[in-house]
Design an enzyme around this catalytic site. Structure first.
Site, PDB file in Angstrom:
ATOM      1  N   GLY A  43       0.770  -1.245   0.000  1.00  0.00           N
ATOM      2  CA  GLY A  43       0.000   0.000   0.000  1.00  0.00           C
ATOM      3  C   GLY A  43       0.799   1.291   0.000  1.00  0.00           C
ATOM      4  N   ASP A  99       0.463   3.387   4.330  1.00  0.00           N
ATOM      5  CA  ASP A  99      -0.555   4.031   3.512  1.00  0.00           C
ATOM      6  C   ASP A  99      -1.672   4.615   4.378  1.00  0.00           C
ATOM      7  OD1 ASP A  99      -1.506   1.501   4.271  1.00  0.00           O
ATOM      8  OD2 ASP A  99      -2.206   0.938   2.283  1.00  0.00           O
ATOM      9  N   ASP A 102      -5.903   2.336  10.253  1.00  0.00           N
ATOM     10  CA  ASP A 102      -7.323   2.063  10.390  1.00  0.00           C
ATOM     11  C   ASP A 102      -7.581   1.598  11.832  1.00  0.00           C
ATOM     12  OD1 ASP A 102      -9.946   1.608   9.194  1.00  0.00           O
ATOM     13  OD2 ASP A 102      -9.474  -0.514   9.106  1.00  0.00           O
ATOM     14  N   GLY A 104      -5.399   0.320  13.679  1.00  0.00           N
ATOM     15  CA  GLY A 104      -4.152   0.614  14.387  1.00  0.00           C
ATOM     16  C   GLY A 104      -3.349  -0.647  14.686  1.00  0.00           C
ATOM     17  N   THR A 106      -1.908  -2.944  12.728  1.00  0.00           N
ATOM     18  CA  THR A 106      -0.672  -3.137  11.963  1.00  0.00           C
ATOM     19  C   THR A 106       0.462  -2.304  12.557  1.00  0.00           C
ATOM     20  OG1 THR A 106      -1.973  -3.524   9.956  1.00  0.00           O
ATOM     21  CG2 THR A 106       0.362  -3.054   9.658  1.00  0.00           C
ATOM     22  N   ASP A 158      -5.683  -0.264  -2.144  1.00  0.00           N
ATOM     23  CA  ASP A 158      -6.393  -1.175  -3.035  1.00  0.00           C
ATOM     24  C   ASP A 158      -7.743  -1.606  -2.501  1.00  0.00           C
ATOM     25  OD1 ASP A 158      -5.243  -2.855  -0.891  1.00  0.00           O
ATOM     26  OD2 ASP A 158      -6.015  -4.510  -2.099  1.00  0.00           O
TER      27      ASP A 158
HETATM   28  P1  IMP Z   1      -5.043  -1.511  10.463  1.00  0.00           P
HETATM   29  O1  IMP Z   1      -4.121  -2.564  10.955  1.00  0.00           O
HETATM   30  O2  IMP Z   1      -6.490  -1.844  10.767  1.00  0.00           O
HETATM   31  O3  IMP Z   1      -4.696  -0.125  10.919  1.00  0.00           O
HETATM   32  O4  IMP Z   1      -5.021  -1.610   8.903  1.00  0.00           O
HETATM   33  C1  IMP Z   1      -4.208  -0.903   8.089  1.00  0.00           C
HETATM   34  C2  IMP Z   1      -4.247  -1.537   6.711  1.00  0.00           C
HETATM   35  O5  IMP Z   1      -5.608  -1.847   6.313  1.00  0.00           O
HETATM   36  C3  IMP Z   1      -3.730  -0.568   5.687  1.00  0.00           C
HETATM   37  O6  IMP Z   1      -2.334  -0.672   5.540  1.00  0.00           O
HETATM   38  C4  IMP Z   1      -4.494  -0.973   4.445  1.00  0.00           C
HETATM   39  O7  IMP Z   1      -3.819  -2.011   3.762  1.00  0.00           O
HETATM   40  C5  IMP Z   1      -5.822  -1.512   4.963  1.00  0.00           C
HETATM   41  N1  IMP Z   1      -6.880  -0.478   4.881  1.00  0.00           N
HETATM   42  C6  IMP Z   1      -7.504   0.114   5.899  1.00  0.00           C
HETATM   43  N2  IMP Z   1      -8.423   1.012   5.481  1.00  0.00           N
HETATM   44  C7  IMP Z   1      -8.358   0.982   4.124  1.00  0.00           C
HETATM   45  C8  IMP Z   1      -9.052   1.706   3.077  1.00  0.00           C
HETATM   46  O8  IMP Z   1      -9.923   2.573   3.301  1.00  0.00           O
HETATM   47  N3  IMP Z   1      -8.700   1.388   1.801  1.00  0.00           N
HETATM   48  C9  IMP Z   1      -7.753   0.469   1.491  1.00  0.00           C
HETATM   49  N4  IMP Z   1      -7.077  -0.219   2.431  1.00  0.00           N
HETATM   50  C10 IMP Z   1      -7.375   0.033   3.739  1.00  0.00           C
HETATM   51 MG    MG Z   2      -4.439  -3.285   1.690  1.00  0.00          MG
END
Ligand code: IMP
Ligand code: MG
Length: 182
Positions: A43, A99, A102, A104, A106, A158
């Site tokens: 991303g 990228d 969301d 948090g 990751t 994506d």
């Molecule tokens: P987290 O671990 O929930 O913070 O997820 C982060 C990852 O979810 C990002 O690096 C993206 O790959 C994916 N992601 C979260 N929201 C979106 C979105 O709106 N569009 C595309 N990918 C997203």
């Molecule tokens: Mg993704």
């Protein structure tokens, strides 16, 4: 590609301007440091390439391919780091380039993993932040844009591996209850 999404959420010009500002700020903050810029793929590829060139300092580049399952399956433990770093980060100043943040999870996971490798410092720079979706508390040191709780594609992001090369950020409309496209 280009017209199916209508009006961009963030235009190409807005992204360009904001990345220049982030680059200037990081250039000030990391002067005299030993910067290793770690891109979280896939991303971050577009943001990373632009950000790296907006930072006017010597730096090392490195990348990690990380996969995370979306929707209901997204929880601690479903984050997979598929590759290894090639640079030694011990004693260096690490900046993780993401990228979007969301839930948090990751960032929380990567901070833990890299924190254990004894960097001198570790910070996070994300193009996008969806603060309303946060499930765990994480520090994001540099944010391009805080956006509403909508699923966005383009500029590296994506939907099922599509739309990463869209040159601006667009909202994908059909989303299920997880905030993921249905
Ligand atoms: P987290 O671990 O929930 O913070 O997820 C982060 C990852 O979810 C990002 O690096 C993206 O790959 C994916 N992601 C979260 N929201 C979106 C979105 O709106 N569009 C595309 N990918 C997203
Ligand atoms: Mg993704």
């Amino acid at each position: 590609m280009g017209s199916i999404f209508g009006k961009p959420l963030v235009t190409q010009e807005e992204v360009r301007t904001r990345i220049r500002e982030l680059g200037r700020q990081i250039t000030v903050d990391y002067a005299q440091k030993d910067l290793v810029l770690i891109g979280i793929l896939k991303g971050a590829f577009a943001f990373y390439a632009d950000l790296a060139r907006a930072i006017r300092l010597p730096l090392r580049v490195d990348f990690l391919v990380v996969s995370n399952r979306g929707g209901k399956a997204k929880a601690a433990g479903t984050i997979k780091v598929l590759t290894k770093l090639t640079e030694d980060i011990a004693g260096r100043d690490v900046l993780l380039v993401e990228d979007i943040v969301d839930s948090g999870r990751t960032v929380q996971y990567l901070r833990k993993v890299f924190g254990a490798q004894h960097p001198k410092s570790i910070k996070v720079c994300a193009l996008l932040d969806k603060p309303d979706r946060r499930e765990v508390e994480v520090v994001i040191d540099y944010v391009g844009f805080a956006i509403p709780n909508k699923f966005v594609v383009g500029y590296g992001l994506d939907y099922h591996q599509n739309y990463r090369n869209l040159p601006y950020l667009a909202v994908l409309d059909q989303v299920d209850e997880d905030g993921e496209p249905g």
